[in-house]
Scaffold this motif. Structure first.
Motif, PDB file in Angstrom:
ATOM      1  N   GLY A  23      36.323  40.749  51.349  1.00 46.01           N
ATOM      2  CA  GLY A  23      36.280  40.761  49.877  1.00 46.01           C
ATOM      3  C   GLY A  23      37.582  41.302  49.323  1.00 46.01           C
ATOM      4  N   GLY A  24      38.016  42.422  49.890  1.00 42.45           N
ATOM      5  CA  GLY A  24      39.236  43.063  49.423  1.00 42.45           C
ATOM      6  C   GLY A  24      40.435  42.156  49.586  1.00 42.45           C
ATOM      7  N   LEU A  25      40.509  41.587  50.800  1.00 43.20           N
ATOM      8  CA  LEU A  25      41.672  40.726  51.082  1.00 43.20           C
ATOM      9  C   LEU A  25      41.713  39.545  50.124  1.00 43.20           C
ATOM     10  N   VAL A  26      40.498  38.968  49.921  1.00 43.78           N
ATOM     11  CA  VAL A  26      40.451  37.789  49.040  1.00 43.78           C
ATOM     12  C   VAL A  26      40.901  38.186  47.630  1.00 43.78           C
ATOM     13  N   THR A  27      40.314  39.277  47.127  1.00 49.34           N
ATOM     14  CA  THR A  27      40.696  39.708  45.773  1.00 49.34           C
ATOM     15  C   THR A  27      42.195  39.999  45.707  1.00 49.34           C
ATOM     16  N   TYR A  28      42.620  40.702  46.750  1.00 46.65           N
ATOM     17  CA  TYR A  28      44.021  41.096  46.789  1.00 46.65           C
ATOM     18  C   TYR A  28      44.931  39.881  46.744  1.00 46.65           C
ATOM     19  N   SER A  29      44.574  38.920  47.560  1.00 47.93           N
ATOM     20  CA  SER A  29      45.474  37.763  47.609  1.00 47.93           C
ATOM     21  C   SER A  29      45.340  36.905  46.359  1.00 47.93           C
ATOM     22  N   ILE A  30      44.113  36.893  45.778  1.00 48.41           N
ATOM     23  CA  ILE A  30      43.988  36.137  44.516  1.00 48.41           C
ATOM     24  C   ILE A  30      44.903  36.768  43.465  1.00 48.41           C
ATOM     25  N   ALA A  31      44.818  38.108  43.407  1.00 46.19           N
ATOM     26  CA  ALA A  31      45.666  38.807  42.457  1.00 46.19           C
ATOM     27  C   ALA A  31      47.126  38.511  42.772  1.00 46.19           C
ATOM     28  N   ASP A  32      47.414  38.424  44.048  1.00 45.04           N
ATOM     29  CA  ASP A  32      48.795  38.228  44.464  1.00 45.04           C
ATOM     30  C   ASP A  32      49.295  36.838  44.112  1.00 45.04           C
ATOM     31  N   ILE A  33      48.444  35.841  44.376  1.00 49.15           N
ATOM     32  CA  ILE A  33      48.977  34.479  44.155  1.00 49.15           C
ATOM     33  C   ILE A  33      48.723  33.952  42.753  1.00 49.15           C
ATOM     34  N   TYR A  65      50.362  44.526  36.518  1.00 48.53           N
ATOM     35  CA  TYR A  65      50.169  43.809  37.787  1.00 48.53           C
ATOM     36  C   TYR A  65      50.113  44.789  38.966  1.00 48.53           C
ATOM     37  N   LYS A  66      51.041  45.768  38.933  1.00 46.95           N
ATOM     38  CA  LYS A  66      51.081  46.730  40.038  1.00 46.95           C
ATOM     39  C   LYS A  66      49.843  47.633  40.028  1.00 46.95           C
ATOM     40  N   GLU A  67      49.465  48.052  38.787  1.00 48.79           N
ATOM     41  CA  GLU A  67      48.264  48.885  38.657  1.00 48.79           C
ATOM     42  C   GLU A  67      47.055  48.192  39.311  1.00 48.79           C
ATOM     43  N   LYS A  68      46.932  46.922  38.912  1.00 49.53           N
ATOM     44  CA  LYS A  68      45.808  46.162  39.491  1.00 49.53           C
ATOM     45  C   LYS A  68      45.862  46.190  41.010  1.00 49.53           C
ATOM     46  N   LYS A  69      47.063  45.974  41.528  1.00 50.16           N
ATOM     47  CA  LYS A  69      47.214  45.948  42.985  1.00 50.16           C
ATOM     48  C   LYS A  69      46.842  47.285  43.606  1.00 50.16           C
ATOM     49  N   ILE A  70      47.299  48.369  42.914  1.00 54.20           N
ATOM     50  CA  ILE A  70      47.002  49.707  43.435  1.00 54.20           C
ATOM     51  C   ILE A  70      45.487  49.952  43.437  1.00 54.20           C
ATOM     52  N   TRP A  71      44.829  49.611  42.334  1.00 47.48           N
ATOM     53  CA  TRP A  71      43.377  49.757  42.272  1.00 47.48           C
ATOM     54  C   TRP A  71      42.685  49.013  43.408  1.00 47.48           C
ATOM     55  N   ILE A  72      43.106  47.783  43.561  1.00 45.64           N
ATOM     56  CA  ILE A  72      42.489  46.993  44.636  1.00 45.64           C
ATOM     57  C   ILE A  72      42.728  47.666  45.981  1.00 45.64           C
ATOM     58  N   PHE A  73      43.970  48.138  46.154  1.00 51.65           N
ATOM     59  CA  PHE A  73      44.317  48.771  47.413  1.00 51.65           C
ATOM     60  C   PHE A  73      43.469  50.030  47.639  1.00 51.65           C
ATOM     61  N   ALA A  74      43.365  50.834  46.528  1.00 48.33           N
ATOM     62  CA  ALA A  74      42.583  52.072  46.641  1.00 48.33           C
ATOM     63  C   ALA A  74      41.122  51.754  46.983  1.00 48.33           C
TER      64      ALA A  74
END
Ligand SMILES: Nc1ncnc2c1ncn2[C@@H]1O[C@H](COP(=O)(O)OP(=O)(O)OP(=O)(O)O)[C@@H](O)[C@H]1O
Ligand SMILES: [Mg+2]
Lengths: 390, 126
Positions: A23-33, A65-74
């Protein structure tokens, strides 16, 4: 922890980990791409004009964008930690706590004599080594136990065979002598008769001796289980006195039973009688003919019952008292030459009293007679239903 | 009385037989093992059966059980016991014996003992 609960923990941990990672990876990569942010940056940068505004917006977007990434990462990290904890819990329980618990249960079984409850398939880790060691220990103990049991059975067999083999010929001898002295085969002349009487009384002595030695051996080998039940004390006392009537009349000593409130004792009647017989026969043996042997029952309220056998014989010194209850020991001294007997009577009485959880002892001074006594913890008044002591 | 005596030891058997015949004036048939005792007890009429506890083939207990279950179940049975067979004796009384006589016994008194047991039994039955 039951295995089913363990399984559930494991499944939850696995599912959580899978869900969180994928789930995390998918969200992360969706956010990324998702080019939403980057494309916005591009459009802004294409617009000519206020460059600083474009720059700021661009910058703000970058931050969002970075905030979102950090949240997802956290989030991802947290979820991994949670599932990790689940795994840790699963590991601790299944590999350490459960085996330790199992070990405790096995040891308790072991303690209760179930030596065959070992670990069927020891694991491959340190816990497994412990289990294997436990197994070999149990095996060793079991082997020793079996050896002991075989020895014990052999001893038991020996005692039974010895009893039978020794008693059978004595029965024949005693029977033959008895038939002759009873005059069943015709009258004997006095000389023959006197010799027959010696043979008869010595046979009796031999029989008593054999019985005593066998009893002692049985007591020592713990092969004489008590058959305890409630028995009327007076009946047993009377029966014992009656049984000794021959001996007491021959010795010209009377036995006097003092009156007491009717009592029942919890005891093996045969063994109880044996204790009493041994004490009484001694008292008769060492009593002067003029004074009776007394039997006194003292009920100590809510405590034990004390049965006393008192004689007015020559009594004994403290040194003599100290060896009385040992096997084959007689309280001999210069003025007290060795009497007929084996010195087993009191040793047997002591062992039997102790089997009944009672105590045996003697009060005596030289020339003042002796009072032998023994106690029994379990008794009750016949006219009261309840038991006086446990 | 007509007595069946089952006792494997020949000497004891002989002495017991003599005692019962000479002192008690009974008529004694002696057998030396349990199987024989069982067979005779079921075939012939006896007033009393005396059983030794330990015998080859069938022990006293088994004989007593078998006799009690058979056609002559009402014939009283008394055990002659060595001291080591106390538990068997208790079992025997439960199985239907009316008493037991301890070995080694006194020839002079064994007949009285038998009489006493028979008398008590007679009173109980009546
Ligand atoms: N009532 C008593 N008065 C004086 N001495 C006693 C009395 N009872 C026992 N004794 C002493 O204690 C000794 C041991 O007694 P115990 O009953 O154990 O053996 P015994 O009577 O000699 O032999 P057994 O009872 O085996 O035939 C006796 O020999 C005697 O010296
Ligand atoms: Mg003695």
């Amino acid at each position: 922890m039951k295995p089913i609960q363990l399984k559930i923990t494991f499944i939850i941990a696995t599912v959580l980990l899978l869900v969180f990672i994928f789930g995390g990876l998918v969200t992360y990569s969706i956010a990324d791409i998702s080019k939403y942010n980057t494309s916005k940056i591009e459009t802004l940068s294409k617009t000519p004009g206020d460059l600083s505004e474009v720059y700021i917006k661009n910058w703000q977007n970058q931050i969002k964008y970075k905030e979102k990434k950090i949240w997802i990462f956290a989030g991802l990290l947290l979820m991994t930690i949670i599932s990790g904890l689940f795994f840790l819990r699963h590991y601790l329980i299944s590999r350490i706590f459960a085996p330790l618990f199992e070990m405790t249960v096995k040891m308790l079984d072991f303690l209760n004599g179930k030596f065959s409850y070992t670990f069927e398939t020891p694991t491959q880790d340190e816990m497994g080594q412990l289990q294997t060691t436990f197994n070999s220990m149990a095996q060793e103990v079991l082997r020793n136990m079996e050896e002991l049991k075989a020895l014990d059975e052999a001893k038991s067999d020996f005692l039974n065979i010895a009893s039978h083999e020794l008693r059978t010929p004595m029965t024949s001898i005693k029977g033959s002598l008895g038939l002759i002295t009873a005059g069943a085969l015709g009258k004997l002349n006095d000389e023959v008769m006197s010799l027959m009487k010696i043979a008869e009384s010595e046979t009796d002595r031999l029989i008593r001796l054999t019985n005593d030695i066998l009893d002692m051996a049985k007591i020592e080998a713990r092969k004489m289980p008590l058959k305890q039940g409630w028995c009327n004390l007076e009946d047993i006392l009377n029966k014992t006195i009656e049984g000794l009537l021959g001996f007491s009349t021959a010795s010209n000593v009377k036995i006097k039973l003092h009156e007491f409130r009717p009592i029942s004792v919890f005891a093996d009647p045969d063994r109880f009688q044996q204790i009493l017989t041994n004490l009484l026969s001694n008292a008769i043996k060492f009593s002067p003919t003029s004074k009776p042997v007394e039997v006194i029952v003292v009920a100590q309220q809510s405590k034990q019952i004390v049965i006393q056998v008192r004689d007015h014989g020559k009594g004994m010194s403290p040194e003599q008292k100290s060896v009385l209850f040992q096997k084959f020991r007689q309280a001999t001294s210069a003025d007290n030459p060795l009497v007929k007997g084996t010195g087993l009577g009191l040793a047997i009485a002591k062992a039997l009293v102790e089997e009944h959880h009672g105590e045996i002892g003697v009060d005596s001074k030289p020339n003042e007679g002796s009072t032998f006594f023994f106690t029994l913890p379990q008794w009750k008044y016949n006219d009261l239903a309840e038991m006086k002591a446990s | 009385m007509k007595i069946l005596l089952a006792e494997d030891d020949e000497s004891i058997s002989k002495i017991t037989k003599m005692t019962l015949e000479l002192i008690g004036k009974h008529k004694v048939t002696a057998v030396f093992d349990g199987e024989h005792a069982c067979k005779l007890a079921n075939e012939k009429d006896f007033d009393l059966i005396l059983l030794d506890g330990m015998m080859p083939k069938m022990n006293g207990l088994d004989v007593c059980r078998a006799v009690k279950a058979g056609p002559k179940g009402s014939v009283p049975v008394i055990f002659l016991s060595a001291k080591s067979q106390e538990s068997d004796i208790r079992e025997a009384l439960r199985v239907g014996a009316i008493g037991y006589i301890q070995k080694p016994f006194e020839p002079a008194t064994v007949c009285q003992q038998i009489e006493k047991i028979m008398k008590e039994y007679g009173e109980k039955v009546a």
